[in-house]
Motif scaffolding. Structure first.
Motif, PDB file in Angstrom:
ATOM      1  N   SER A   1      -7.648 -27.506   9.903  1.00  0.00           N
ATOM      2  CA  SER A   1      -8.791 -26.837  10.531  1.00  0.00           C
ATOM      3  C   SER A   1     -10.117 -27.475  10.150  1.00  0.00           C
ATOM      4  CB  SER A   1      -8.797 -25.347  10.178  1.00  0.00           C
ATOM      5  OG  SER A   1      -8.764 -25.172   8.770  1.00  0.00           O
ATOM      6  N   GLY A   2     -10.224 -28.772  10.315  1.00  0.00           N
ATOM      7  CA  GLY A   2     -11.502 -29.452  10.162  1.00  0.00           C
ATOM      8  C   GLY A   2     -11.996 -29.547   8.732  1.00  0.00           C
ATOM      9  N   SER A   3     -13.318 -29.472   8.577  1.00  0.00           N
ATOM     10  CA  SER A   3     -13.948 -29.743   7.291  1.00  0.00           C
ATOM     11  C   SER A   3     -13.554 -28.734   6.224  1.00  0.00           C
ATOM     12  CB  SER A   3     -15.472 -29.778   7.448  1.00  0.00           C
ATOM     13  OG  SER A   3     -15.953 -28.539   7.923  1.00  0.00           O
ATOM     14  N   GLY A   4     -13.337 -27.477   6.604  1.00  0.00           N
ATOM     15  CA  GLY A   4     -12.941 -26.474   5.621  1.00  0.00           C
ATOM     16  C   GLY A   4     -11.600 -26.810   4.988  1.00  0.00           C
ATOM     17  N   TRP A   5     -10.677 -27.329   5.792  1.00  0.00           N
ATOM     18  CA  TRP A   5      -9.357 -27.713   5.286  1.00  0.00           C
ATOM     19  C   TRP A   5      -9.492 -28.902   4.347  1.00  0.00           C
ATOM     20  CZ3 TRP A   5      -5.406 -31.328   5.161  1.00  0.00           C
ATOM     21  CH2 TRP A   5      -4.121 -30.833   4.968  1.00  0.00           C
ATOM     22  N   VAL A   6     -10.329 -29.859   4.722  1.00  0.00           N
ATOM     23  CA  VAL A   6     -10.555 -31.028   3.861  1.00  0.00           C
ATOM     24  C   VAL A   6     -11.185 -30.600   2.541  1.00  0.00           C
ATOM     25  CG1 VAL A   6     -11.830 -33.205   3.625  1.00  0.00           C
ATOM     26  CG2 VAL A   6     -10.727 -32.622   5.797  1.00  0.00           C
ATOM     27  N   ARG A   7     -12.119 -29.656   2.593  1.00  0.00           N
ATOM     28  CA  ARG A   7     -12.779 -29.183   1.371  1.00  0.00           C
ATOM     29  C   ARG A   7     -11.766 -28.555   0.412  1.00  0.00           C
ATOM     30  NH1 ARG A   7     -17.999 -28.496   0.786  1.00  0.00           N
ATOM     31  NH2 ARG A   7     -18.319 -28.447   3.057  1.00  0.00           N
TER      32      ARG A   7
ATOM     33  N   PRO B   1      -8.345 -33.567  -6.606  1.00  0.00           N
ATOM     34  CA  PRO B   1      -9.610 -34.302  -6.772  1.00  0.00           C
ATOM     35  C   PRO B   1      -9.467 -35.813  -6.858  1.00  0.00           C
ATOM     36  CG  PRO B   1      -9.005 -33.128  -8.778  1.00  0.00           C
ATOM     37  CD  PRO B   1      -8.091 -32.631  -7.711  1.00  0.00           C
ATOM     38  N   ALA B   2      -8.308 -36.326  -7.263  1.00  0.00           N
ATOM     39  CA  ALA B   2      -8.146 -37.776  -7.396  1.00  0.00           C
ATOM     40  C   ALA B   2      -7.581 -38.433  -6.144  1.00  0.00           C
ATOM     41  CB  ALA B   2      -7.243 -38.096  -8.582  1.00  0.00           C
ATOM     42  N   LEU B   3      -7.177 -37.641  -5.168  1.00  0.00           N
ATOM     43  CA  LEU B   3      -6.588 -38.181  -3.940  1.00  0.00           C
ATOM     44  C   LEU B   3      -7.651 -38.883  -3.102  1.00  0.00           C
ATOM     45  CD1 LEU B   3      -4.117 -38.269  -1.960  1.00  0.00           C
ATOM     46  CD2 LEU B   3      -4.992 -36.102  -1.021  1.00  0.00           C
ATOM     47  N   ARG B   4      -7.380 -40.110  -2.656  1.00  0.00           N
ATOM     48  CA  ARG B   4      -8.276 -40.765  -1.711  1.00  0.00           C
ATOM     49  C   ARG B   4      -7.923 -40.268  -0.308  1.00  0.00           C
ATOM     50  NH1 ARG B   4      -5.948 -43.902  -6.154  1.00  0.00           N
ATOM     51  NH2 ARG B   4      -7.283 -45.693  -6.587  1.00  0.00           N
ATOM     52  N   ILE B   5      -8.914 -39.846   0.443  1.00  0.00           N
ATOM     53  CA  ILE B   5      -8.678 -39.263   1.764  1.00  0.00           C
ATOM     54  C   ILE B   5      -9.406 -40.083   2.821  1.00  0.00           C
ATOM     55  CG2 ILE B   5      -8.903 -37.220   3.226  1.00  0.00           C
ATOM     56  CD1 ILE B   5      -9.045 -35.536   0.658  1.00  0.00           C
ATOM     57  N   ILE B   6      -8.635 -40.674   3.737  1.00  0.00           N
ATOM     58  CA  ILE B   6      -9.200 -41.361   4.892  1.00  0.00           C
ATOM     59  C   ILE B   6      -8.878 -40.528   6.123  1.00  0.00           C
ATOM     60  CG2 ILE B   6      -9.122 -43.407   6.358  1.00  0.00           C
ATOM     61  CD1 ILE B   6      -8.353 -45.040   3.919  1.00  0.00           C
ATOM     62  N   VAL B   7      -9.896 -40.051   6.805  1.00  0.00           N
ATOM     63  CA  VAL B   7      -9.698 -39.322   8.047  1.00  0.00           C
ATOM     64  C   VAL B   7      -9.682 -40.335   9.182  1.00  0.00           C
ATOM     65  CG1 VAL B   7     -10.744 -37.697   9.671  1.00  0.00           C
ATOM     66  CG2 VAL B   7     -10.676 -37.162   7.222  1.00  0.00           C
ATOM     67  N   LEU B   8      -8.603 -40.312   9.963  1.00  0.00           N
ATOM     68  CA  LEU B   8      -8.443 -41.218  11.106  1.00  0.00           C
ATOM     69  C   LEU B   8      -8.267 -40.342  12.338  1.00  0.00           C
ATOM     70  CD1 LEU B   8      -8.106 -44.186  12.037  1.00  0.00           C
ATOM     71  CD2 LEU B   8      -5.639 -43.885  11.721  1.00  0.00           C
ATOM     72  N   THR B   9      -9.270 -40.303  13.186  1.00  0.00           N
ATOM     73  CA  THR B   9      -9.307 -39.295  14.235  1.00  0.00           C
ATOM     74  C   THR B   9      -9.856 -39.845  15.541  1.00  0.00           C
ATOM     75  OG1 THR B   9     -10.274 -37.128  14.818  1.00  0.00           O
ATOM     76  CG2 THR B   9     -11.569 -38.565  13.398  1.00  0.00           C
ATOM     77  N   ALA B  10      -9.551 -39.141  16.624  1.00  0.00           N
ATOM     78  CA  ALA B  10     -10.119 -39.489  17.930  1.00  0.00           C
ATOM     79  C   ALA B  10     -11.495 -38.875  18.106  1.00  0.00           C
ATOM     80  CB  ALA B  10      -9.192 -39.005  19.045  1.00  0.00           C
ATOM     81  N   ASN B  11     -11.887 -37.990  17.201  1.00  0.00           N
ATOM     82  CA  ASN B  11     -13.174 -37.293  17.295  1.00  0.00           C
ATOM     83  C   ASN B  11     -14.278 -38.184  16.728  1.00  0.00           C
ATOM     84  OD1 ASN B  11     -15.391 -35.598  17.110  1.00  0.00           O
ATOM     85  ND2 ASN B  11     -14.199 -33.835  16.463  1.00  0.00           N
ATOM     86  N   THR B  12     -15.180 -38.642  17.575  1.00  0.00           N
ATOM     87  CA  THR B  12     -16.272 -39.521  17.133  1.00  0.00           C
ATOM     88  C   THR B  12     -17.610 -38.789  17.040  1.00  0.00           C
ATOM     89  OG1 THR B  12     -16.678 -40.227  19.429  1.00  0.00           O
ATOM     90  CG2 THR B  12     -15.158 -41.563  18.102  1.00  0.00           C
ATOM     91  N   ASP B  13     -17.582 -37.461  17.090  1.00  0.00           N
ATOM     92  CA  ASP B  13     -18.805 -36.672  17.033  1.00  0.00           C
ATOM     93  C   ASP B  13     -19.480 -36.824  15.672  1.00  0.00           C
ATOM     94  OD1 ASP B  13     -20.553 -34.409  18.118  1.00  0.00           O
ATOM     95  OD2 ASP B  13     -19.831 -33.553  16.241  1.00  0.00           O
TER      96      ASP B  13
ATOM     97  N   ALA C   1     -20.107 -35.977   9.707  1.00  0.00           N
ATOM     98  CA  ALA C   1     -20.944 -35.603   8.568  1.00  0.00           C
ATOM     99  C   ALA C   1     -20.339 -34.448   7.790  1.00  0.00           C
ATOM    100  CB  ALA C   1     -22.351 -35.238   9.057  1.00  0.00           C
ATOM    101  N   ALA C   2     -19.842 -33.442   8.507  1.00  0.00           N
ATOM    102  CA  ALA C   2     -19.272 -32.268   7.846  1.00  0.00           C
ATOM    103  C   ALA C   2     -18.018 -32.627   7.060  1.00  0.00           C
ATOM    104  CB  ALA C   2     -18.965 -31.193   8.882  1.00  0.00           C
ATOM    105  N   VAL C   3     -17.178 -33.509   7.615  1.00  0.00           N
ATOM    106  CA  VAL C   3     -15.933 -33.888   6.945  1.00  0.00           C
ATOM    107  C   VAL C   3     -16.222 -34.730   5.703  1.00  0.00           C
ATOM    108  CG1 VAL C   3     -13.833 -35.274   7.198  1.00  0.00           C
ATOM    109  CG2 VAL C   3     -14.507 -33.680   9.001  1.00  0.00           C
ATOM    110  N   LEU C   4     -17.160 -35.647   5.796  1.00  0.00           N
ATOM    111  CA  LEU C   4     -17.539 -36.440   4.624  1.00  0.00           C
ATOM    112  C   LEU C   4     -18.179 -35.551   3.571  1.00  0.00           C
ATOM    113  CD1 LEU C   4     -18.938 -39.666   6.330  1.00  0.00           C
ATOM    114  CD2 LEU C   4     -16.764 -39.407   5.111  1.00  0.00           C
ATOM    115  N   GLU C   5     -18.979 -34.604   4.006  1.00  0.00           N
ATOM    116  CA  GLU C   5     -19.592 -33.661   3.080  1.00  0.00           C
ATOM    117  C   GLU C   5     -18.528 -32.822   2.383  1.00  0.00           C
ATOM    118  OE1 GLU C   5     -22.646 -31.625   1.061  1.00  0.00           O
ATOM    119  OE2 GLU C   5     -22.704 -33.448   2.252  1.00  0.00           O
TER     120      GLU C   5
ATOM    121  N   TYR D   1     -14.224 -41.943   7.081  1.00  0.00           N
ATOM    122  CA  TYR D   1     -14.015 -41.311   8.388  1.00  0.00           C
ATOM    123  C   TYR D   1     -13.956 -42.423   9.421  1.00  0.00           C
ATOM    124  CZ  TYR D   1     -14.680 -37.824  12.133  1.00  0.00           C
ATOM    125  OH  TYR D   1     -14.521 -37.004  13.240  1.00  0.00           O
ATOM    126  N   LEU D   2     -12.777 -42.652   9.994  1.00  0.00           N
ATOM    127  CA  LEU D   2     -12.581 -43.750  10.933  1.00  0.00           C
ATOM    128  C   LEU D   2     -12.142 -43.219  12.288  1.00  0.00           C
ATOM    129  CD1 LEU D   2     -10.577 -46.202   8.639  1.00  0.00           C
ATOM    130  CD2 LEU D   2     -13.051 -46.137   9.002  1.00  0.00           C
TER     131      LEU D   2
END
Length: 211
Positions: free
Chosen positions: A70-76, A83-95, A100-104, A110-111
């Motif tokens: 569910s977006g940024s809340g799930w990532v948070r 905390p040590a996991l590296r997270i790369i978001v790979l998505t079709a959403n270019t908004d 910004a919200a997901v990186l925050e 974010y790719l």
């Protein structure tokens, strides 16, 4: 490009609900010089959490559009629990607001799926140049606090955070588009922000509603 070798083989978790995407990602990773110990696959958010609990991972490549995510809340929440996991978001959403919200929220990169394979390899190389580590603390908020903004600048900030264009801001505030753009430029200059993504991230950290 020279990839810095990690100190131990990587365990990578690929999370996407499209099998053809997973197969493509594995083909990309097969050409990566870094040593890979294992590659796990998940098609739902629930499977991601289960695999992390069972096996852990050094790196997660995550599709935001899969079931149970569910977006940024799930990532948070994921960042807080791993905390040590590296997270790369790979998505079709270019908004830009979503980015910004997901990186925050704690994603390391974010790719867009419209990008090329090298962008993903570069991100992996950047994030796996050493042992697992907690994400660096967030940069402080701009030195100018929000309450020192003029009432008009605060209005522009609130509208921009909701994704309003200069024309929409002008219409909402009954000013010209030129004036709206100038207010936005002045606001970003005062806060030392450089683009829409940074502006939205600033709004998120202030607790302002965003699109």
């Amino acid at each position: 490009m020279i990839f810095p070798a990690p100190r131990a083989p990587l365990r990578i978790l690929l999370a996407d609900d499209h099998g053809i995407v997973l197969e493509g990602l594995k083909m990309v990773l097969a050409g990566m010089p870094a040593a890979i110990g294992a590659i796990d696959e998940a098609a739902t958010g629930e499977q991601v959490l289960a695999l992390l609990a069972a096996h852990g991972a050094d790196l997660l490549v995550l599709d935001l559009g899969m079931p149970g995510v569910s977006g940024s809340g799930w990532v948070r929440a994921l960042r807080a629990s791993h905390p040590a996991l590296r997270i790369i978001v790979l998505t079709a959403n270019t908004d830009a607001r979503t980015r910004a919200a997901v990186l925050e929220a704690g994603a390391d990169a974010y790719l867009a799926k419209t990008g090329n394979a090298q962008a993903l390899l570069d991100a992996i190389a950047r994030l796996t140049d050493g042992p697992a580590r907690a994400r660096a603390p967030q940069a402080p908020l701009p030195a100018v606090p929000a309450e020192t903004l003029t009432p008009r600048e605060q209005q522009v900030l609130a509208l921009a955070a909701l994704g309003a264009t200069a024309a929409q801001i002008a219409q909402a505030l009954h000013i010209s588009p030129f004036t709206a753009r100038k207010h936005r430029e002045n606001l970003m200059r005062k806060l030392a922000l450089h683009n829409t993504a940074e502006l939205v991230a600033y709004a998120v950290r202030l607790g302002l509603p965003t699109a």
